[in-house]
Write a protein that holds these residues in place. Structure first.
Motif, PDB file in Angstrom:
ATOM      1  N   ASP A  70     -42.297 -49.673  24.533  1.00 35.60           N
ATOM      2  CA  ASP A  70     -42.836 -49.695  25.893  1.00 35.60           C
ATOM      3  C   ASP A  70     -42.090 -50.617  26.846  1.00 35.60           C
ATOM      4  OD1 ASP A  70     -44.858 -47.851  25.141  1.00 35.60           O
ATOM      5  OD2 ASP A  70     -46.041 -49.504  24.325  1.00 35.60           O
ATOM      6  N   ASP A  71     -40.921 -51.138  26.443  1.00 36.02           N
ATOM      7  CA  ASP A  71     -40.096 -51.884  27.389  1.00 36.02           C
ATOM      8  C   ASP A  71     -39.576 -50.946  28.469  1.00 36.02           C
ATOM      9  OD1 ASP A  71     -40.077 -54.598  26.854  1.00 36.02           O
ATOM     10  OD2 ASP A  71     -38.508 -54.458  25.331  1.00 36.02           O
ATOM     11  N   PHE A  72     -39.489 -51.453  29.688  1.00 39.35           N
ATOM     12  CA  PHE A  72     -38.891 -50.734  30.809  1.00 39.35           C
ATOM     13  C   PHE A  72     -37.602 -51.479  31.124  1.00 39.35           C
ATOM     14  CE2 PHE A  72     -39.121 -49.421  35.475  1.00 39.35           C
ATOM     15  CZ  PHE A  72     -38.701 -48.119  35.212  1.00 39.35           C
ATOM     16  N   VAL A  73     -36.467 -50.897  30.735  1.00 41.24           N
ATOM     17  CA  VAL A  73     -35.204 -51.634  30.623  1.00 41.24           C
ATOM     18  C   VAL A  73     -34.205 -51.229  31.703  1.00 41.24           C
ATOM     19  CG1 VAL A  73     -33.254 -52.174  29.113  1.00 41.24           C
ATOM     20  CG2 VAL A  73     -35.527 -51.776  28.125  1.00 41.24           C
ATOM     21  N   TYR A  74     -33.601 -52.238  32.348  1.00 41.47           N
ATOM     22  CA  TYR A  74     -32.477 -51.983  33.247  1.00 41.47           C
ATOM     23  C   TYR A  74     -31.178 -52.228  32.496  1.00 41.47           C
ATOM     24  CZ  TYR A  74     -29.245 -52.061  37.130  1.00 41.47           C
ATOM     25  OH  TYR A  74     -28.196 -51.783  37.959  1.00 41.47           O
ATOM     26  N   LEU A  75     -30.249 -51.271  32.597  1.00 42.65           N
ATOM     27  CA  LEU A  75     -28.968 -51.381  31.912  1.00 42.65           C
ATOM     28  C   LEU A  75     -27.852 -51.283  32.950  1.00 42.65           C
ATOM     29  CD1 LEU A  75     -28.230 -51.761  28.918  1.00 42.65           C
ATOM     30  CD2 LEU A  75     -27.841 -49.298  28.788  1.00 42.65           C
ATOM     31  N   LYS A  92     -39.434 -45.546  22.251  1.00 41.64           N
ATOM     32  CA  LYS A  92     -40.538 -45.603  23.211  1.00 41.64           C
ATOM     33  C   LYS A  92     -40.178 -46.393  24.464  1.00 41.64           C
ATOM     34  CE  LYS A  92     -44.358 -44.976  19.940  1.00 41.64           C
ATOM     35  NZ  LYS A  92     -45.617 -45.546  19.411  1.00 41.64           N
ATOM     36  N   ALA A  93     -38.997 -46.974  24.489  1.00 40.77           N
ATOM     37  CA  ALA A  93     -38.554 -47.692  25.684  1.00 40.77           C
ATOM     38  C   ALA A  93     -38.050 -46.693  26.723  1.00 40.77           C
ATOM     39  CB  ALA A  93     -37.455 -48.681  25.332  1.00 40.77           C
ATOM     40  N   VAL A  94     -38.131 -47.074  28.001  1.00 43.83           N
ATOM     41  CA  VAL A  94     -37.639 -46.261  29.109  1.00 43.83           C
ATOM     42  C   VAL A  94     -36.493 -47.031  29.774  1.00 43.83           C
ATOM     43  CG1 VAL A  94     -38.213 -45.194  31.320  1.00 43.83           C
ATOM     44  CG2 VAL A  94     -39.890 -45.192  29.448  1.00 43.83           C
ATOM     45  N   PHE A  95     -35.455 -46.299  30.211  1.00 40.82           N
ATOM     46  CA  PHE A  95     -34.243 -46.942  30.723  1.00 40.82           C
ATOM     47  C   PHE A  95     -33.920 -46.497  32.138  1.00 40.82           C
ATOM     48  CE2 PHE A  95     -34.064 -46.922  26.170  1.00 40.82           C
ATOM     49  CZ  PHE A  95     -33.575 -48.184  25.845  1.00 40.82           C
ATOM     50  N   VAL A  96     -33.452 -47.461  32.940  1.00 42.07           N
ATOM     51  CA  VAL A  96     -32.913 -47.203  34.274  1.00 42.07           C
ATOM     52  C   VAL A  96     -31.517 -47.818  34.308  1.00 42.07           C
ATOM     53  CG1 VAL A  96     -33.154 -47.617  36.749  1.00 42.07           C
ATOM     54  CG2 VAL A  96     -35.199 -47.269  35.330  1.00 42.07           C
ATOM     55  N   THR A 142     -39.141 -54.908  32.474  1.00 45.17           N
ATOM     56  CA  THR A 142     -39.530 -55.936  31.496  1.00 45.17           C
ATOM     57  C   THR A 142     -38.309 -56.676  30.958  1.00 45.17           C
ATOM     58  OG1 THR A 142     -39.450 -54.346  29.655  1.00 45.17           O
ATOM     59  CG2 THR A 142     -41.578 -54.662  30.757  1.00 45.17           C
ATOM     60  N   LYS A 143     -37.192 -55.940  30.787  1.00 47.51           N
ATOM     61  CA  LYS A 143     -35.949 -56.541  30.302  1.00 47.51           C
ATOM     62  C   LYS A 143     -34.768 -55.917  31.029  1.00 47.51           C
ATOM     63  CE  LYS A 143     -37.250 -57.732  25.517  1.00 47.51           C
ATOM     64  NZ  LYS A 143     -38.535 -57.069  25.286  1.00 47.51           N
ATOM     65  N   GLY A 144     -33.680 -56.672  31.147  1.00 44.39           N
ATOM     66  CA  GLY A 144     -32.466 -56.143  31.753  1.00 44.39           C
ATOM     67  C   GLY A 144     -31.240 -56.760  31.115  1.00 44.39           C
ATOM     68  N   PHE A 145     -30.159 -55.980  31.089  1.00 39.14           N
ATOM     69  CA  PHE A 145     -28.903 -56.430  30.485  1.00 39.14           C
ATOM     70  C   PHE A 145     -27.770 -56.171  31.475  1.00 39.14           C
ATOM     71  CE2 PHE A 145     -31.845 -55.186  27.180  1.00 39.14           C
ATOM     72  CZ  PHE A 145     -31.749 -56.212  26.252  1.00 39.14           C
ATOM     73  N   TRP A 146     -27.010 -57.233  31.763  1.00 35.07           N
ATOM     74  CA  TRP A 146     -25.928 -57.154  32.746  1.00 35.07           C
ATOM     75  C   TRP A 146     -24.607 -57.609  32.160  1.00 35.07           C
ATOM     76  CZ3 TRP A 146     -30.853 -58.481  33.732  1.00 35.07           C
ATOM     77  CH2 TRP A 146     -31.514 -57.794  34.770  1.00 35.07           C
ATOM     78  N   GLU A 177     -37.326 -60.492  31.865  1.00 34.97           N
ATOM     79  CA  GLU A 177     -36.421 -61.130  30.898  1.00 34.97           C
ATOM     80  C   GLU A 177     -35.002 -60.652  31.157  1.00 34.97           C
ATOM     81  OE1 GLU A 177     -37.795 -61.510  26.708  1.00 34.97           O
ATOM     82  OE2 GLU A 177     -39.431 -60.209  27.378  1.00 34.97           O
ATOM     83  N   ARG A 178     -34.115 -61.588  31.473  1.00 36.96           N
ATOM     84  CA  ARG A 178     -32.767 -61.244  31.920  1.00 36.96           C
ATOM     85  C   ARG A 178     -31.737 -61.701  30.901  1.00 36.96           C
ATOM     86  NH1 ARG A 178     -34.520 -64.725  37.096  1.00 36.96           N
ATOM     87  NH2 ARG A 178     -35.849 -63.194  38.157  1.00 36.96           N
ATOM     88  N   PHE A 179     -30.782 -60.804  30.593  1.00 33.07           N
ATOM     89  CA  PHE A 179     -29.744 -61.105  29.612  1.00 33.07           C
ATOM     90  C   PHE A 179     -28.371 -60.715  30.159  1.00 33.07           C
ATOM     91  CE2 PHE A 179     -33.667 -60.148  27.344  1.00 33.07           C
ATOM     92  CZ  PHE A 179     -33.794 -61.240  26.495  1.00 33.07           C
ATOM     93  N   ILE A 180     -27.458 -61.665  30.102  1.00 34.39           N
ATOM     94  CA  ILE A 180     -26.057 -61.391  30.406  1.00 34.39           C
ATOM     95  C   ILE A 180     -25.341 -61.164  29.078  1.00 34.39           C
ATOM     96  CG2 ILE A 180     -23.903 -62.269  31.380  1.00 34.39           C
ATOM     97  CD1 ILE A 180     -26.003 -61.776  33.514  1.00 34.39           C
ATOM     98  N   VAL A 181     -24.626 -60.049  28.953  1.00 31.50           N
ATOM     99  CA  VAL A 181     -23.906 -59.752  27.717  1.00 31.50           C
ATOM    100  C   VAL A 181     -22.413 -59.778  28.003  1.00 31.50           C
ATOM    101  CG1 VAL A 181     -25.753 -58.474  26.587  1.00 31.50           C
ATOM    102  CG2 VAL A 181     -24.241 -57.256  28.133  1.00 31.50           C
ATOM    103  N   CYS A 182     -21.706 -60.690  27.338  1.00 34.69           N
ATOM    104  CA  CYS A 182     -20.261 -60.820  27.564  1.00 34.69           C
ATOM    105  C   CYS A 182     -19.644 -61.598  26.415  1.00 34.69           C
ATOM    106  CB  CYS A 182     -19.980 -61.527  28.881  1.00 34.69           C
ATOM    107  SG  CYS A 182     -20.533 -63.251  28.925  1.00 34.69           S
TER     108      CYS A 182
END
Length: 225
Positions: A70-75, A92-96, A142-146, A177-182
């Motif tokens: 049920d996370d609503f995730v920004y990618l 079950k997660a949804v992505f934008v 709910t969560k995002g990854f940049w 909840e914000r995450f930088i991936v690098c």
């Protein structure tokens, strides 16, 4: 002066001493840390996708494990964020996303996916512009990854393109909840436009060989897992 409660003349003397000691470089209007690299343009996806690939894989695996039911995730657009898709198991997660290649990848993998509208920026395959920023205004993630081009304690997370920075900033503002991936090569790198301060997100990265970041609580080095 404000931060340290000292006079302008004291700050100038200290900068002169640090410059003489080789610990920073004086520039017009201030100073920069030694070892910091500036970048002013984006490489293409093709040029970036094979750089530090093994490290990016480990980062992507860890990031994917954070996605829960049920996370609503920004990618965000980018090579490392794209790799995350290969390791997501939570259906079950949804992505934008603002990347047309990510949207295709997610959809083909069977995930419920939305793509924001706007102008296509070909080098990074990202959707940018005023329409894209407006599209984000309806969402609460709910969560995002940049991804990022640069990571710096002083200037935060940065990218060469102002339009892409505006999208990143708008999405971060609407995410819990914000995450930088690098990978670690992005540390002590500065690009033209800052889209978030260093304290605004958790950084998922590879092993960092820079003691400047050793006390930072918002860094996860996946090589230590």
């Amino acid at each position: 002066m404000t931060e340290l409660g000292t006079s302008e003349s004291t700050i100038r003397r200290d900068l002169n001493t640090l410059d003489s000691d080789g610990r920073l470089t004086k520039v017009f209007g201030g100073a920069i840390a030694r070892g910091v690299t500036f970048s002013t343009k984006d490489d293409t996806i093709t040029a970036r996708e094979n750089c530090n690939h093994a490290e990016k894989i480990e980062i992507a695996k860890y990031a994917a494990s954070l996605i829960k039911p049920d996370d609503f995730v920004y990618l965000d657009a980018g090579t490392t964020t794209n790799l995350i898709i290969d390791f997501i198991v939570e259906k079950k997660a949804v992505f934008v996303t603002n990347s047309f290649s990510h949207a295709k990848h997610l959809s083909e993998a069977g995930f419920h996916t939305y793509i924001i509208g706007g102008e296509i920026k070909q080098p990074t395959e990202a959707v940018v512009g005023e329409e894209a920023v407006e599209s984000l205004s309806k969402y609460n993630f709910t969560k995002g990854f940049w991804g990022t081009n640069g990571v710096s304690l002083s200037t935060g997370f940065s990218t060469p393109d102002v339009n892409e920075a505006l999208i990143k900033k708008a999405a971060i503002a609407r995410t819990r909840e914000r995450f930088i991936v690098c990978d670690a090569s992005k540390f002590s790198q500065i690009s033209c436009v800052t889209f978030a301060s260093f304290s605004q997100a958790t950084v998922i990265t590879s092993k960092i060989n820079d003691d400047s970041y050793s006390d930072c609580k918002n860094i996860v080095e996946v090589s230590k897992k």
